[in-house]
Design an enzyme around this catalytic site. Sequence first.
Site, mmCIF file in Angstrom:
data_model
loop_
_atom_site.group_PDB
_atom_site.id
_atom_site.type_symbol
_atom_site.label_atom_id
_atom_site.label_comp_id
_atom_site.label_asym_id
_atom_site.label_seq_id
_atom_site.Cartn_x
_atom_site.Cartn_y
_atom_site.Cartn_z
ATOM 1 C CG ASP A 163 -1.620 1.096 1.609
ATOM 2 O OD1 ASP A 163 -1.513 2.158 0.771
ATOM 3 O OD2 ASP A 163 -2.614 1.348 2.365
ATOM 4 C CB ILE A 164 1.748 3.799 -2.600
ATOM 5 C CG1 ILE A 164 2.813 4.560 -2.979
ATOM 6 C CG2 ILE A 164 0.404 4.783 -2.588
ATOM 7 C CD1 ILE A 164 2.965 5.137 -4.184
ATOM 8 C CB VAL A 196 -3.859 5.060 -5.432
ATOM 9 C CG1 VAL A 196 -3.649 5.796 -6.778
ATOM 10 C CG2 VAL A 196 -2.530 5.114 -4.828
ATOM 11 C CG ASP A 197 -6.890 10.820 -5.673
ATOM 12 O OD1 ASP A 197 -6.508 11.750 -5.086
ATOM 13 O OD2 ASP A 197 -7.935 11.380 -6.668
ATOM 14 C CB SER A 246 -3.420 5.305 -16.307
ATOM 15 O OG SER A 246 -3.535 6.689 -16.610
ATOM 16 C CB THR A 247 -2.984 0.344 -14.157
ATOM 17 O OG1 THR A 247 -2.783 0.435 -12.909
ATOM 18 C CG2 THR A 247 -1.734 0.439 -15.093
ATOM 19 N N GLY A 248 -6.254 1.614 -12.976
ATOM 20 C CA GLY A 248 -7.296 1.179 -12.406
ATOM 21 C C GLY A 248 -8.323 1.610 -13.116
ATOM 22 C CB VAL A 249 -10.969 4.410 -12.057
ATOM 23 C CG1 VAL A 249 -12.168 4.908 -12.970
ATOM 24 C CG2 VAL A 249 -11.293 3.521 -10.927
ATOM 25 C CE1 TYR A 250 -9.641 8.243 -14.639
ATOM 26 C CE2 TYR A 250 -7.504 9.439 -14.936
ATOM 27 C CZ TYR A 250 -8.682 9.763 -14.482
ATOM 28 O OH TYR A 250 -9.168 10.628 -13.695
HETATM 29 P P1 ADP Z 1 -6.243 5.696 -12.243
HETATM 30 O O1 ADP Z 1 -7.658 6.250 -11.963
HETATM 31 O O2 ADP Z 1 -5.039 6.331 -12.745
HETATM 32 O O3 ADP Z 1 -6.408 4.374 -12.948
HETATM 33 P P2 ADP Z 1 -6.577 3.996 -9.673
HETATM 34 O O4 ADP Z 1 -6.396 4.616 -8.191
HETATM 35 O O5 ADP Z 1 -8.101 3.656 -10.311
HETATM 36 O O6 ADP Z 1 -6.075 5.339 -10.706
HETATM 37 O O7 ADP Z 1 -5.427 2.835 -9.806
HETATM 38 C C1 ADP Z 1 -4.218 2.949 -10.159
HETATM 39 C C2 ADP Z 1 -3.517 1.929 -9.609
HETATM 40 O O8 ADP Z 1 -3.193 2.076 -8.110
HETATM 41 C C3 ADP Z 1 -4.125 0.446 -9.759
HETATM 42 O O9 ADP Z 1 -3.193 -0.236 -10.374
HETATM 43 C C4 ADP Z 1 -4.606 0.121 -8.299
HETATM 44 O O10 ADP Z 1 -4.474 -1.072 -8.233
HETATM 45 C C5 ADP Z 1 -3.501 0.868 -7.540
HETATM 46 N N1 ADP Z 1 -3.880 1.122 -5.928
HETATM 47 C C6 ADP Z 1 -4.732 1.332 -5.691
HETATM 48 N N2 ADP Z 1 -5.159 1.625 -4.354
HETATM 49 C C7 ADP Z 1 -3.662 1.491 -3.970
HETATM 50 C C8 ADP Z 1 -2.707 1.841 -2.867
HETATM 51 N N3 ADP Z 1 -3.266 2.217 -1.702
HETATM 52 N N4 ADP Z 1 -1.266 1.630 -2.918
HETATM 53 C C9 ADP Z 1 -0.634 1.359 -4.179
HETATM 54 N N5 ADP Z 1 -1.256 1.119 -5.335
HETATM 55 C C10 ADP Z 1 -3.039 1.164 -5.262
#
Ligand code: ADP
Length: 169
Positions: A12-13, A35-36, A119-123
């Site tokens: 978890d970052i 992550v935001d 960008s690899t999540g919701v985007y």
């Molecule tokens: P985006 O809108 O840029 O796609 P997301 O937050 O939906 O952003 O996802 C970006 C990446 O961050 C995904 O690979 C997701 O699995 C990862 N992610 C989500 N939460 C965390 C966290 N707490 N720490 C590290 N990576 C995370």
Amino acid sequence: MATPGLSTIATDITRLDVDAIVNAANETLLGGGGVDGAIHRAAGPGLLAECRLLGGCPTGEARITRGYYLKARHVIHTVGPVWHGGSRGEDELLASCYRNSLALARQHALTSLAFPAISTGVYRFPLERAARIAVRTVAGSCSPDMSVIFACFGEEALAVYRRELAALS
Ligand code: ADP
């Protein structure tokens, strides 16, 4: 052998003790999911208050704030592209996120940095393609004194980043 200064871990970052963690934000910089949301929850309300003063951020650019309750001293907010199939400049915009984040880190004399898979999540940017761009762009533009962690959310992403780091050398 991996390139010196670049590493990857599954974590978890928000837990990392580095000069700056990078946030995969949206253009408003006012928080969101993924992550935001995790970064804003861990940093506390001071982060949102400072973000409100920034007036947003265009896709591909980056902005810096303090880290508040995070262990990380700063947060670099960058806005990745939404994936539309690859023909709308997504690769170059994603590379810009990494280059502009590193440039901000340099300007502020920060030497330890952690990136999520922007960008690899919701985007919906395909993970392997995004990881290749992330690793190659950072390898090509980080300073020799910088240490950069690719923080993977899970073992699947970790395996992809490990492959890309191994392919560098
Ligand atoms: P985006 O809108 O840029 O796609 P997301 O937050 O939906 O952003 O996802 C970006 C990446 O961050 C995904 O690979 C997701 O699995 C990862 N992610 C989500 N939460 C965390 C966290 N707490 N720490 C590290 N990576 C995370």
